[in-house]
Design a protein around this motif. Structure first.
Motif, PDB file in Angstrom:
ATOM      1  N   HIS A 106      -0.166   6.429  -8.056  1.00  0.00           N
ATOM      2  CA  HIS A 106      -1.035   7.433  -7.448  1.00  0.00           C
ATOM      3  C   HIS A 106      -2.500   7.192  -7.822  1.00  0.00           C
ATOM      4  CE1 HIS A 106      -1.898  11.312  -5.583  1.00  0.00           C
ATOM      5  NE2 HIS A 106      -2.582  11.657  -6.652  1.00  0.00           N
TER       6      HIS A 106
ATOM      7  N   TYR B   2       2.262  14.255  -5.566  1.00  0.00           N
ATOM      8  CA  TYR B   2       2.161  12.793  -5.545  1.00  0.00           C
ATOM      9  C   TYR B   2       2.664  12.178  -4.235  1.00  0.00           C
ATOM     10  CZ  TYR B   2       1.422  13.201 -10.597  1.00  0.00           C
ATOM     11  OH  TYR B   2       0.932  13.524 -11.837  1.00  0.00           O
TER      12      TYR B   2
ATOM     13  N   THR C  53       3.325  12.004  -0.041  1.00  0.00           N
ATOM     14  CA  THR C  53       2.787  12.433   1.252  1.00  0.00           C
ATOM     15  C   THR C  53       3.882  12.935   2.190  1.00  0.00           C
ATOM     16  OG1 THR C  53       2.931  10.169   2.133  1.00  0.00           O
ATOM     17  CG2 THR C  53       0.839  10.823   1.121  1.00  0.00           C
ATOM     18  N   HIS C  54       5.112  12.441   2.021  1.00  0.00           N
ATOM     19  CA  HIS C  54       6.242  12.852   2.864  1.00  0.00           C
ATOM     20  C   HIS C  54       7.502  12.923   2.016  1.00  0.00           C
ATOM     21  CE1 HIS C  54       3.840  12.118   6.493  1.00  0.00           C
ATOM     22  NE2 HIS C  54       3.485  10.967   5.944  1.00  0.00           N
TER      23      HIS C  54
ATOM     24  N   ARG D 273       0.811  -1.226   0.000  1.00  0.00           N
ATOM     25  CA  ARG D 273       0.000   0.000   0.000  1.00  0.00           C
ATOM     26  C   ARG D 273       0.841   1.270   0.000  1.00  0.00           C
ATOM     27  NH1 ARG D 273      -3.981   0.746   4.261  1.00  0.00           N
ATOM     28  NH2 ARG D 273      -2.786  -0.585   5.687  1.00  0.00           N
ATOM     29  N   THR D 274       2.144   1.147   0.283  1.00  0.00           N
ATOM     30  CA  THR D 274       3.029   2.325   0.296  1.00  0.00           C
ATOM     31  C   THR D 274       4.312   2.004  -0.464  1.00  0.00           C
ATOM     32  OG1 THR D 274       2.179   3.091   2.443  1.00  0.00           O
ATOM     33  CG2 THR D 274       4.339   3.918   1.764  1.00  0.00           C
TER      34      THR D 274
ATOM     35  N   CYS E 196       4.951  -2.034   2.930  1.00  0.00           N
ATOM     36  CA  CYS E 196       5.761  -0.979   2.297  1.00  0.00           C
ATOM     37  C   CYS E 196       6.836  -1.604   1.417  1.00  0.00           C
ATOM     38  CB  CYS E 196       6.443  -0.114   3.356  1.00  0.00           C
ATOM     39  SG  CYS E 196       5.327   0.823   4.430  1.00  0.00           S
TER      40      CYS E 196
ATOM     41  N   GLU F 204       0.162   4.962  -1.562  1.00  0.00           N
ATOM     42  CA  GLU F 204       0.849   6.110  -0.971  1.00  0.00           C
ATOM     43  C   GLU F 204       2.290   6.138  -1.458  1.00  0.00           C
ATOM     44  OE1 GLU F 204       1.687   7.956   3.461  1.00  0.00           O
ATOM     45  OE2 GLU F 204       1.710   5.772   3.202  1.00  0.00           O
TER      46      GLU F 204
ATOM     47  N   ILE G 140       6.116   7.901  -0.779  1.00  0.00           N
ATOM     48  CA  ILE G 140       6.982   8.635   0.147  1.00  0.00           C
ATOM     49  C   ILE G 140       8.362   8.728  -0.482  1.00  0.00           C
ATOM     50  CG2 ILE G 140       8.132   8.563   2.410  1.00  0.00           C
ATOM     51  CD1 ILE G 140       5.683   7.143   3.527  1.00  0.00           C
TER      52      ILE G 140
ATOM     53  N   ALA H 168       4.392   6.006   7.188  1.00  0.00           N
ATOM     54  CA  ALA H 168       3.475   5.470   6.179  1.00  0.00           C
ATOM     55  C   ALA H 168       2.108   5.172   6.765  1.00  0.00           C
ATOM     56  CB  ALA H 168       4.061   4.206   5.556  1.00  0.00           C
ATOM     57  N   ALA H 169       1.092   5.315   5.928  1.00  0.00           N
ATOM     58  CA  ALA H 169      -0.264   4.965   6.342  1.00  0.00           C
ATOM     59  C   ALA H 169      -0.392   3.460   6.529  1.00  0.00           C
ATOM     60  CB  ALA H 169      -1.266   5.459   5.304  1.00  0.00           C
TER      61      ALA H 169
END
Length: 221
Positions: A100, A129, A131-132, A3-4, A163, A105, A107, A156-157
Motif C-alpha cells: 500500500h 487497503y 479497492t475491491h 501494479r495490482t 496483475c 493496488e 484487490i 484493476a487499475a
C-alpha cells in the motif's frame, strides 16, 4: 512491472480454516453425512454454495442449498466471534502495508461469503487497503473456475499483464493461471495437501515478499 496484487483471503490473509472446519463438521453431523479428510481437503478454495451443491448431489440431501449455506454460516459466525486467538497470518499485515505504501493496488478475490469477508475486514481493520472486495458468492462456479480472478483483473487499475495473484490452494492457483495471471503460491501450513507446483513462484513465508520484489517480477502470464 506489477501494479495490482490480488489476494485470496482464507489461508493467505487469515487462517479461518479451523473455524470453517469446525462449522462444516458440526453441520455434517447435523445432516447425518460422513465426509473424509481427503474429501474435505478438496473443498479448499471452493465457495460454500458450491460445496453444498456437491454434497446435495452426492448424498441426495433433501435440503435446499441456500438453506444449508445459512445453517453452516450460523455455526461459523458463532465460532468466529467467540474465537479470541484468531489472528492474521504471520507477516501478511507488513506485506499489505508495504504494498500500500508503495502505491500498489490491492484487490481481494475470495471464495468466502460477503459476510465472512466483512467480518475479517472489520476485525482487523483491513478495508482501507483494498479497492475491491470480491466474494465467490457472486459467481456461479468456484475456483478452479477463473471467473473471480478474471473479474478482479478487469476491475484493476492496471492491465491484466501487470496483475499478480497470491493463493494458497491448488484450486486457486489453477483459477489464476487459467485467467492468464501471474500467480504466487503461498505454501501455508494451514492449507495442507495443496499442490502449488503450477504457480509461477512459491513462498513459504510472507517475509520472502516485499513491494519491491513483487513490483519487479518478470511477468510471463
Amino acid at each position: 512491472m506489477v501494479r495490482t496484487v490480488i489476494f485470496d483471503m482464507d489461508g493467505v490473509i487469515v487462517d479461518t480454516e479451523p473455524v470453517h472446519r469446525y462449522a462444516y463438521f458440526r453441520h455434517f453431523e447435523e445432516l447425518g453425512i460422513g465426509v473424509s479428510d481427503d474429501e474435505y481437503a478438496q473443498f479448499t478454495g471452493r465457495s460454500t454454495k458450491n460445496v453444498y451443491q456437491h454434497l446435495k448431489d452426492q448424498h441426495g440431501l433433501p435440503h435446499e442449498v441456500a438453506d444449508m449455506v445459512l445453517m453452516k454460516r450460523e455455526f461459523f459466525n458463532r465460532a468466529f466471534d467467540e474465537k479470541p486467538d484468531l489472528e492474521l497470518l504471520d507477516g501478511v499485515r507488513c506485506l499489505i502495508e508495504d504494498l500500500h505504501q508503495h502505491g500498489l493496488e490491492l484487490i481481494l478475490a475470495s471464495s468466502a461469503s460477503h459476510s465472512t469477508i466483512d467480518r475479517v475486514m472489520r476485525r482487523f481493520a483491513l478495508g482501507p487497503y483494498f479497492t475491491h472486495l470480491l466474494s465467490g458468492e457472486d459467481f456461479p462456479r468456484s475456483k478452479p473456475d477463473p471467473a473471480i480472478f478474471a473479474h478482479a483483473a478487469a476491475l484493476a487499475a492496471a492491465p491484466a499483464a501487470e496483475c499478480v495473484v497470491i493463493e494458497d490452494s491448488a484450486n486457486g492457483v489453477t483459477a489464476a493461471k487459467t485467467a492468464g495471471l501471474y500467480c504466487i503460491g503461498y505454501n501455508s501450513e494451514h492449507s495442507p495437501l495443496q499442490d502449488l507446483s503450477h504457480a509461477d513462484l512459491v513462498v513459504a513465508h510472507f517475509n520472502e515478499l516485499t513491494a519491491e520484489r513483487i513490483a519487479a517480477l518478470e511477468m510471463s502470464g
